[in-house]
Design an enzyme around this catalytic site. Structure first.
Site, PDB file in Angstrom:
ATOM      1  N   HIS A 185      -9.256  65.194 -55.165  1.00 61.14           N
ATOM      2  CA  HIS A 185      -7.832  65.085 -55.825  1.00 61.14           C
ATOM      3  C   HIS A 185      -7.217  66.225 -55.405  1.00 61.14           C
ATOM      4  O   HIS A 185      -7.824  67.349 -55.359  1.00 61.14           O
ATOM      5  CB  HIS A 185      -8.479  65.211 -57.374  1.00 61.14           C
ATOM      6  CG  HIS A 185      -8.800  63.629 -57.937  1.00 61.14           C
ATOM      7  ND1 HIS A 185      -9.675  63.625 -58.876  1.00 61.14           N
ATOM      8  CD2 HIS A 185      -8.066  62.560 -57.881  1.00 61.14           C
ATOM      9  CE1 HIS A 185      -9.631  62.358 -59.337  1.00 61.14           C
ATOM     10  NE2 HIS A 185      -8.737  61.746 -58.529  1.00 61.14           N
ATOM     11  N   CYS A 281      -8.673  69.507 -64.457  1.00 62.14           N
ATOM     12  CA  CYS A 281      -8.871  67.995 -64.658  1.00 62.14           C
ATOM     13  C   CYS A 281      -9.060  67.519 -66.202  1.00 62.14           C
ATOM     14  O   CYS A 281      -9.168  66.547 -66.360  1.00 62.14           O
ATOM     15  CB  CYS A 281     -10.339  67.633 -63.817  1.00 62.14           C
ATOM     16  SG  CYS A 281     -10.206  68.335 -62.212  1.00 62.14           S
TER      17      CYS A 281
END
Ligand code: ARG
Length: 307
Positions: A185, A281
């Site tokens: 990511h 996150c």
């Protein structure tokens, strides 16, 4: 910065999800090892609960308002709210996940965002189209200083989502191909600070992506990480006002951030790193606003064939 010094409308607002059902029960990135988790599950669960609470306190202390979405059994990765949606100018574009393991989160986050809209914290909640995988702000980072989004592709989100982002939010979106599965990511490898400096791990990007990044970020604005800081998720930082909250970083990075006027707060998140996630996150910024004029002029220049 304290809450008292911020005007109510300007207080940074973050979405989080308590880790009541957090665990590593499947593997969709190289950090996740369900057998290893199972070995120490009880301790790891308790550790995750403590570390999440400490992160929440650090963010609150830095001046953020915290909203939460209720945890749901069977959805261990729901804690990673960064992946829930891309949010800008009070509009939320909901995520479409690549892996079936996380697709069950979509309706839960959708209901959460509708509840935020009902409370007046958002104006629009947009369903993702069928054609593009887009794993929320975890792969689509708003760079406030440049008035654009950076999109990570190659492992989770589709590069084609860049066009969707531009059409939805009216700001440019530049796609960066990720090249290292441990940085699947974009937010595990890049953090765009409000002053214009960008923390990034060069080895996580393809050569073309690095060229693109360097063409927009001047040398004095680049804070390149070495492998040690990258491995402790130092790029996965949350910036609230002038405070940078992260799981851990070396002395050099801390000094480079302090030179730019930031206070660095380290709060260990190793229980979550077992799932491939850390501070950024575990949060989703709900109040990012574009300075529409700058963003539109860049899109207009591009439409006219100029850079
Ligand atoms: N286990 C999760 C996954 O693989 C971790 C997500 C981390 N989130 C992030 N924004 N990087 O999807």
């Amino acid at each position: 910065m304290t809450i008292a010094t911020l005007r109510p409308g300007l207080q940074p607002r973050l979405l989080m999800c308590p880790p009541r059902h957090f665990a590593v029960t499947y593997s969709i990135n190289p950090w996740m090892d369900p057998a290893q988790w199972a070995d120490g599950a009880a301790d790891l669960r308790a550790c995750a609960a403590r570390q999440w609470t400490a992160l929440e306190s650090a963010l609150h202390e830095a001046g953020a308002a915290i909203e939460t979405v209720a945890p749901r059994e069977g959805l261990p990765d729901l804690v990673f709210t960064a992946n829930a949606a891309v949010v800008l100018d009070r509009k939320a574009l909901l995520a479409r996940f690549r892996h079936p393991e996380r697709q069950g989160e979509q309706p839960v986050f959708a209901a959460g965002f509708r509840a935020l809209a009902a409370r007046g914290l958002l104006d629009a909640v947009i369903e993702p189209p069928e054609y593009a995988v887009l794993e929320g702000a975890g792969d689509c980072i708003f760079d406030k200083r440049r008035g654009l989004f950076w999109l990570g592709s190659g492992f989770r989100s589709d590069a084609a989502a860049a066009r969707l982002i531009e059409d939805t939010f009216g700001v440019p979106c530049l796609a960066l191909t990720l090249a290292d599965a441990r940085h699947y990511h974009l937010d595990t490898a890049l953090c765009a600070l409000p002053c214009g400096s960008v923390i990034y791990f060069p080895a996580a990007f393809s050569a073309a992506a690095l060229d693109l990044l360097h063409s927009h970020v001047a040398p004095h604005e680049r804070i390149a990480l070495g492998p040690a800081d990258a491995a402790r998720f130092a790029a996965n930082a949350v910036c609230v006002g002038r405070t940078v909250v992260l799981s851990g970083c070396g002395e050099t990075l801390r000094r480079r951030l302090e030179e730019r006027g930031y206070t660095v707060v380290q709060t260990p998140l190793n229980a979550f790193m077992r799932s491939g996630g850390s501070a950024c996150c575990l949060t989703l910024r709900l109040d990012h606003a574009s300075e529409a004029a700058g963003a539109q002029s860049m899109l207009a220049r591009r439409a006219a064939g100029l850079r």
